[in-house]
Design an enzyme around this catalytic site. Sequence first.
Site, PDB file in Angstrom:
ATOM      1  N   ARG A  30      -7.574 -20.594  -1.974  1.00 54.42           N
ATOM      2  CA  ARG A  30      -6.567 -20.458  -0.937  1.00 54.42           C
ATOM      3  C   ARG A  30      -5.451 -21.490  -1.079  1.00 54.42           C
ATOM      4  O   ARG A  30      -5.680 -22.694  -1.052  1.00 54.42           O
ATOM      5  CB  ARG A  30      -7.203 -20.593   0.451  1.00 54.42           C
ATOM      6  CG  ARG A  30      -6.247 -20.205   1.587  1.00 54.42           C
ATOM      7  CD  ARG A  30      -6.912 -20.343   2.947  1.00 54.42           C
ATOM      8  NE  ARG A  30      -6.056 -19.815   4.009  1.00 54.42           N
ATOM      9  CZ  ARG A  30      -5.011 -20.461   4.530  1.00 54.42           C
ATOM     10  NH1 ARG A  30      -4.706 -21.675   4.094  1.00 54.42           N
ATOM     11  NH2 ARG A  30      -4.280 -19.905   5.475  1.00 54.42           N
ATOM     12  N   TYR A  70       0.824  -1.205   0.000  1.00 55.12           N
ATOM     13  CA  TYR A  70       0.000   0.000   0.000  1.00 55.12           C
ATOM     14  C   TYR A  70       0.857   1.253   0.000  1.00 55.12           C
ATOM     15  O   TYR A  70       2.063   1.206   0.224  1.00 55.12           O
ATOM     16  CB  TYR A  70      -0.946   0.003   1.205  1.00 55.12           C
ATOM     17  CG  TYR A  70      -0.298   0.364   2.528  1.00 55.12           C
ATOM     18  CD1 TYR A  70      -0.472   1.636   3.074  1.00 55.12           C
ATOM     19  CD2 TYR A  70       0.481  -0.550   3.231  1.00 55.12           C
ATOM     20  CE1 TYR A  70       0.113   1.981   4.286  1.00 55.12           C
ATOM     21  CE2 TYR A  70       1.056  -0.218   4.447  1.00 55.12           C
ATOM     22  CZ  TYR A  70       0.868   1.051   4.968  1.00 55.12           C
ATOM     23  OH  TYR A  70       1.458   1.382   6.169  1.00 55.12           O
ATOM     24  N   LYS A 126       6.549  -2.017   1.761  1.00 53.50           N
ATOM     25  CA  LYS A 126       5.399  -1.422   2.456  1.00 53.50           C
ATOM     26  C   LYS A 126       4.183  -2.336   2.297  1.00 53.50           C
ATOM     27  O   LYS A 126       3.276  -2.087   1.502  1.00 53.50           O
ATOM     28  CB  LYS A 126       5.114  -0.018   1.924  1.00 53.50           C
ATOM     29  CG  LYS A 126       4.217   0.816   2.832  1.00 53.50           C
ATOM     30  CD  LYS A 126       4.162   2.247   2.347  1.00 53.50           C
ATOM     31  CE  LYS A 126       3.233   3.087   3.186  1.00 53.50           C
ATOM     32  NZ  LYS A 126       3.748   3.338   4.550  1.00 53.50           N
ATOM     33  N   ARG A 147       8.130   4.073  -4.938  1.00 50.71           N
ATOM     34  CA  ARG A 147       8.233   3.083  -3.870  1.00 50.71           C
ATOM     35  C   ARG A 147       7.224   1.957  -4.078  1.00 50.71           C
ATOM     36  O   ARG A 147       7.506   0.791  -3.783  1.00 50.71           O
ATOM     37  CB  ARG A 147       8.033   3.736  -2.503  1.00 50.71           C
ATOM     38  CG  ARG A 147       8.269   2.755  -1.341  1.00 50.71           C
ATOM     39  CD  ARG A 147       8.253   3.440   0.001  1.00 50.71           C
ATOM     40  NE  ARG A 147       6.966   4.062   0.289  1.00 50.71           N
ATOM     41  CZ  ARG A 147       6.728   4.815   1.368  1.00 50.71           C
ATOM     42  NH1 ARG A 147       7.698   5.036   2.236  1.00 50.71           N
ATOM     43  NH2 ARG A 147       5.543   5.340   1.572  1.00 50.71           N
ATOM     44  N   LEU A 165      11.356   1.165   6.861  1.00 47.98           N
ATOM     45  CA  LEU A 165      10.715   1.624   5.642  1.00 47.98           C
ATOM     46  C   LEU A 165      11.503   2.805   5.079  1.00 47.98           C
ATOM     47  O   LEU A 165      11.932   3.689   5.823  1.00 47.98           O
ATOM     48  CB  LEU A 165       9.280   2.054   5.936  1.00 47.98           C
ATOM     49  CG  LEU A 165       8.485   2.494   4.717  1.00 47.98           C
ATOM     50  CD1 LEU A 165       8.194   1.318   3.797  1.00 47.98           C
ATOM     51  CD2 LEU A 165       7.186   3.169   5.142  1.00 47.98           C
ATOM     52  N   GLU A 170      12.319   2.142  14.019  1.00 48.25           N
ATOM     53  CA  GLU A 170      11.427   3.204  13.549  1.00 48.25           C
ATOM     54  C   GLU A 170      10.202   3.239  14.449  1.00 48.25           C
ATOM     55  O   GLU A 170      10.087   2.470  15.405  1.00 48.25           O
ATOM     56  CB  GLU A 170      11.022   2.959  12.095  1.00 48.25           C
ATOM     57  CG  GLU A 170      10.386   1.602  11.852  1.00 48.25           C
ATOM     58  CD  GLU A 170      10.248   1.273  10.368  1.00 48.25           C
ATOM     59  OE1 GLU A 170      10.382   2.166   9.535  1.00 48.25           O
ATOM     60  OE2 GLU A 170       9.996   0.091  10.064  1.00 48.25           O
TER      61      GLU A 170
END
Length: 283
Positions: free
Chosen positions: A100, A33, A147, A52, A203, A179
């Site tokens: 799945r 995301y 991310k 990114r 990140l 972080e």
Amino acid sequence: MSRTVYVNGSFVPEEAAKVSVFDRGFLFADGVYEVTSVLGGKLIDFAGHAKRLERSLNELDMAAPCTMDELLKIHRELVRLNEVDEGLVYLQVTRGAADRDFVFPEGVAPTLVLFTQSKTLIDSPAAKKGAKIISIEDIRWGRRDIKTVQLLYPSMGKMMAKAAGADDAWLVEDGFVTEGTSNNAYIVKNGRIITRQLSTDILHGITRAAVLRFAREAQMEVEERPFTIEEAMDADEAFTTSASAFVMPVVSVDGAELGDGTPGPVAKRLREIYLDESQKVAV
């Protein structure tokens, strides 16, 4: 009036937005995301977020749902349809829907979802007050540079902070701060800005890159290295950076008040510079 959101090629009312129960984002957190801030109806640092996103997709061998130019058009249209002057655009890409299985499916179209959030960002009460931080153990997976939507532990960290009467948590691994739960972390000592260097441990923040560039252009000294919680507690000031909060001053760490307990001059100045410079090049 409900928001308009974007789902797999269509702009639809939020109550009509649906994805499959077999979507791998739901079943495996197999998705990435980005969050882009909006100021004055324009996107802040969109090119950095798009770059990114491409990197995250490549690292996970995940197909891009569209070109970055198309993605920019979708962002702009959502901002227009929802009349967002100040707020955020959230984007999520998953590997798509398939029966799945742990093995990545082949020939499956990725899922693309975007929505907006109108929110006061510039005149933030939290930024005027400053954040109180606690430290917690960093037990996340080792590829924090991607991310992904695997945000359970950061959510737990924020809840730990709330339970302790604080605003957020900094994650500590092998004695050093990595972080924050949803931001990059910095301390300031004797005028020097100290923050962890880029690696797979953190990140690669888009706001981080811009703020450090502006700091160096303003002749501020920057040192990229790990720092400890003890160093943070003894710092003159501290702050975090993120797309949703820009530069957020930190006024205490694990109960130790920094400076006079109010947002420090370096953090306040960097926030001013970032807001001014980023809006000049917003799209």
